[in-house]
Design an enzyme around this catalytic site. Structure first.
Site, PDB file in Angstrom:
ATOM      1  N   LYS A  54      -7.451   6.249  10.413  1.00  0.00           N
ATOM      2  CA  LYS A  54      -8.880   6.112  10.729  1.00  0.00           C
ATOM      3  C   LYS A  54      -9.027   6.059  12.245  1.00  0.00           C
ATOM      4  O   LYS A  54      -8.988   4.962  12.834  1.00  0.00           O
ATOM      5  CB  LYS A  54      -9.437   4.815  10.133  1.00  0.00           C
ATOM      6  CG  LYS A  54      -9.473   4.765   8.616  1.00  0.00           C
ATOM      7  CD  LYS A  54     -10.092   3.430   8.203  1.00  0.00           C
ATOM      8  CE  LYS A  54     -10.126   3.258   6.713  1.00  0.00           C
ATOM      9  NZ  LYS A  54     -10.573   1.898   6.324  1.00  0.00           N
TER      10      LYS A  54
ATOM     11  N   GLY B  84       0.783  -1.234   0.000  1.00  0.00           N
ATOM     12  CA  GLY B  84       0.000   0.000   0.000  1.00  0.00           C
ATOM     13  C   GLY B  84       0.811   1.279   0.000  1.00  0.00           C
ATOM     14  O   GLY B  84       0.375   2.303  -0.532  1.00  0.00           O
TER      15      GLY B  84
ATOM     16  N   GLU C 183       3.682   4.655   5.733  1.00  0.00           N
ATOM     17  CA  GLU C 183       2.480   3.828   5.559  1.00  0.00           C
ATOM     18  C   GLU C 183       1.417   4.583   4.770  1.00  0.00           C
ATOM     19  O   GLU C 183       1.371   5.811   4.792  1.00  0.00           O
ATOM     20  CB  GLU C 183       1.898   3.450   6.929  1.00  0.00           C
ATOM     21  CG  GLU C 183       2.321   2.084   7.431  1.00  0.00           C
ATOM     22  CD  GLU C 183       1.631   0.931   6.698  1.00  0.00           C
ATOM     23  OE1 GLU C 183       1.196   1.109   5.540  1.00  0.00           O
ATOM     24  OE2 GLU C 183       1.547  -0.154   7.280  1.00  0.00           O
TER      25      GLU C 183
ATOM     26  N   VAL D 126     -11.915   2.480   2.051  1.00  0.00           N
ATOM     27  CA  VAL D 126     -11.313   3.394   1.081  1.00  0.00           C
ATOM     28  C   VAL D 126     -10.297   2.672   0.195  1.00  0.00           C
ATOM     29  O   VAL D 126      -9.629   1.729   0.624  1.00  0.00           O
ATOM     30  CB  VAL D 126     -10.647   4.623   1.749  1.00  0.00           C
ATOM     31  CG1 VAL D 126     -11.694   5.522   2.370  1.00  0.00           C
ATOM     32  CG2 VAL D 126      -9.617   4.210   2.781  1.00  0.00           C
TER      33      VAL D 126
ATOM     34  N   ASP E 107      -5.186   1.691  10.234  1.00  0.00           N
ATOM     35  CA  ASP E 107      -6.576   1.281  10.405  1.00  0.00           C
ATOM     36  C   ASP E 107      -6.744   0.886  11.876  1.00  0.00           C
ATOM     37  O   ASP E 107      -6.935   1.762  12.731  1.00  0.00           O
ATOM     38  CB  ASP E 107      -6.812   0.083   9.467  1.00  0.00           C
ATOM     39  CG  ASP E 107      -8.243  -0.034   9.013  1.00  0.00           C
ATOM     40  OD1 ASP E 107      -9.115  -0.130   9.889  1.00  0.00           O
ATOM     41  OD2 ASP E 107      -8.502  -0.026   7.802  1.00  0.00           O
TER      42      ASP E 107
HETATM   43  C1  PRP Z   1      -2.856  -2.256   4.970  1.00  0.00           C
HETATM   44  C2  PRP Z   1      -2.023  -0.986   5.138  1.00  0.00           C
HETATM   45  C3  PRP Z   1      -1.360  -1.194   6.460  1.00  0.00           C
HETATM   46  C4  PRP Z   1      -2.357  -2.027   7.227  1.00  0.00           C
HETATM   47  C5  PRP Z   1      -3.112  -1.150   8.159  1.00  0.00           C
HETATM   48  O1  PRP Z   1      -2.071  -3.252   4.431  1.00  0.00           O
HETATM   49  O2  PRP Z   1      -1.095  -0.834   4.092  1.00  0.00           O
HETATM   50  O3  PRP Z   1      -0.131  -1.877   6.335  1.00  0.00           O
HETATM   51  O4  PRP Z   1      -3.275  -2.603   6.287  1.00  0.00           O
HETATM   52  O5  PRP Z   1      -4.074  -1.889   8.860  1.00  0.00           O
HETATM   53  P1  PRP Z   1      -4.054  -2.016  10.449  1.00  0.00           P
HETATM   54  O6  PRP Z   1      -3.787  -0.665  11.019  1.00  0.00           O
HETATM   55  O7  PRP Z   1      -5.455  -2.507  10.754  1.00  0.00           O
HETATM   56  O8  PRP Z   1      -3.031  -3.022  10.841  1.00  0.00           O
HETATM   57  P2  PRP Z   1      -2.652  -4.635   3.900  1.00  0.00           P
HETATM   58  O9  PRP Z   1      -2.474  -5.685   4.941  1.00  0.00           O
HETATM   59  O10 PRP Z   1      -4.044  -4.420   3.392  1.00  0.00           O
HETATM   60  O11 PRP Z   1      -1.663  -4.991   2.706  1.00  0.00           O
HETATM   61  P3  PRP Z   1      -1.293  -4.118   1.402  1.00  0.00           P
HETATM   62  O12 PRP Z   1      -0.530  -2.905   1.874  1.00  0.00           O
HETATM   63  O13 PRP Z   1      -0.457  -5.049   0.596  1.00  0.00           O
HETATM   64  O14 PRP Z   1      -2.584  -3.740   0.720  1.00  0.00           O
END
Ligand code: PRP
Length: 183
Positions: free
Chosen positions: A135, A48, A103, A157, A107
């Site tokens: 968030k 991400g 990051e 999002v 979330d």
């Molecule tokens: C997303 C984002 C963060 C994490 C945040 O990654 O890039 O690393 O989730 O979520 P949290 O605060 O609830 O831990 P994801 O695991 O979706 O992988 P990606 O970056 O490959 O989409």
């Protein structure tokens, strides 16, 4: 999928490309002042953070080496359990380094909470977090994030790196995904 069809999947543009660009430039000024004379290492969390890293790093007026970490959770319950698996580790020894984790979104905060603890144990000299989005209503743990772009509502999002089933990452804006796409 055509661009017009993609737009139909979005219910609202939350943060525009222009707002992102301006905010990252602002954050880069703060970071540049805070790290002046120090050797900064940027660590992006795949996948991400790719867009944020690319645009943020180019706003910095000094050398900023980058490294990448890929982590993932175990199964559907992982996010809430906070159990994280390393898919790709850093190539850099963090000992004595000034590390800024980059990051796309905080979330629940569980990924970063785990990463911060992990990086701390590797002997980083300093450790801070930059997140384009946060968030607050989704937080399960408090994350001390020094550089935040935008606090956003707890909605699904996508765009600017954020995906739904690996799609929408290449949208230029951050948008709310329309419920018909995932329900
Ligand atoms: C997303 C984002 C963060 C994490 C945040 O990654 O890039 O690393 O989730 O979520 P949290 O605060 O609830 O831990 P994801 O695991 O979706 O992988 P990606 O970056 O490959 O989409």
């Amino acid at each position: 999928m055509r661009a017009a069809d993609i737009q139909d999947d979005l219910s609202e543009i939350l943060v525009t490309e222009e707002q992102i660009r301006e905010k990252l430039a602002e954050l880069a000024q703060l970071v540049a002042a805070d790290y002046e004379g120090k050797d900064l290492l940027l660590v992006g969390v795949l996948k991400g953070a790719v867009m944020v890293m690319a645009d943020f790093a180019r706003e910095l007026p000094f050398h900023a080496p980058m490294d990448w970490m890929a982590v993932s959770s175990y199964g559907a319950s992982t996010k809430s359990s906070g159990v994280v698996q390393i898919r790709k580790d850093l190539d850099t020894d963090l000992h004595g380094r000034h590390v800024l984790i980059v990051e796309d979104v905080i979330d629940s905060g569980l990924t970063l909470s785990w990463l911060l603890e992990n990086f701390e144990s590797r002997g980083a000299e300093s450790l801070e977090v930059l997140a384009l989005l946060r968030k607050p209503d989704a937080a399960k743990v408090h994350i001390d994030c020094k550089y935040v772009g935008f606090d956003i509502p707890n909605e699904f999002v996508v765009g600017y790196g954020l995906d739904y089933a690996e799609r929408y990452r290449n949208l230029r804006d951050v948008a709310v995904l329309a419920p018909h796409v995932y329900s």
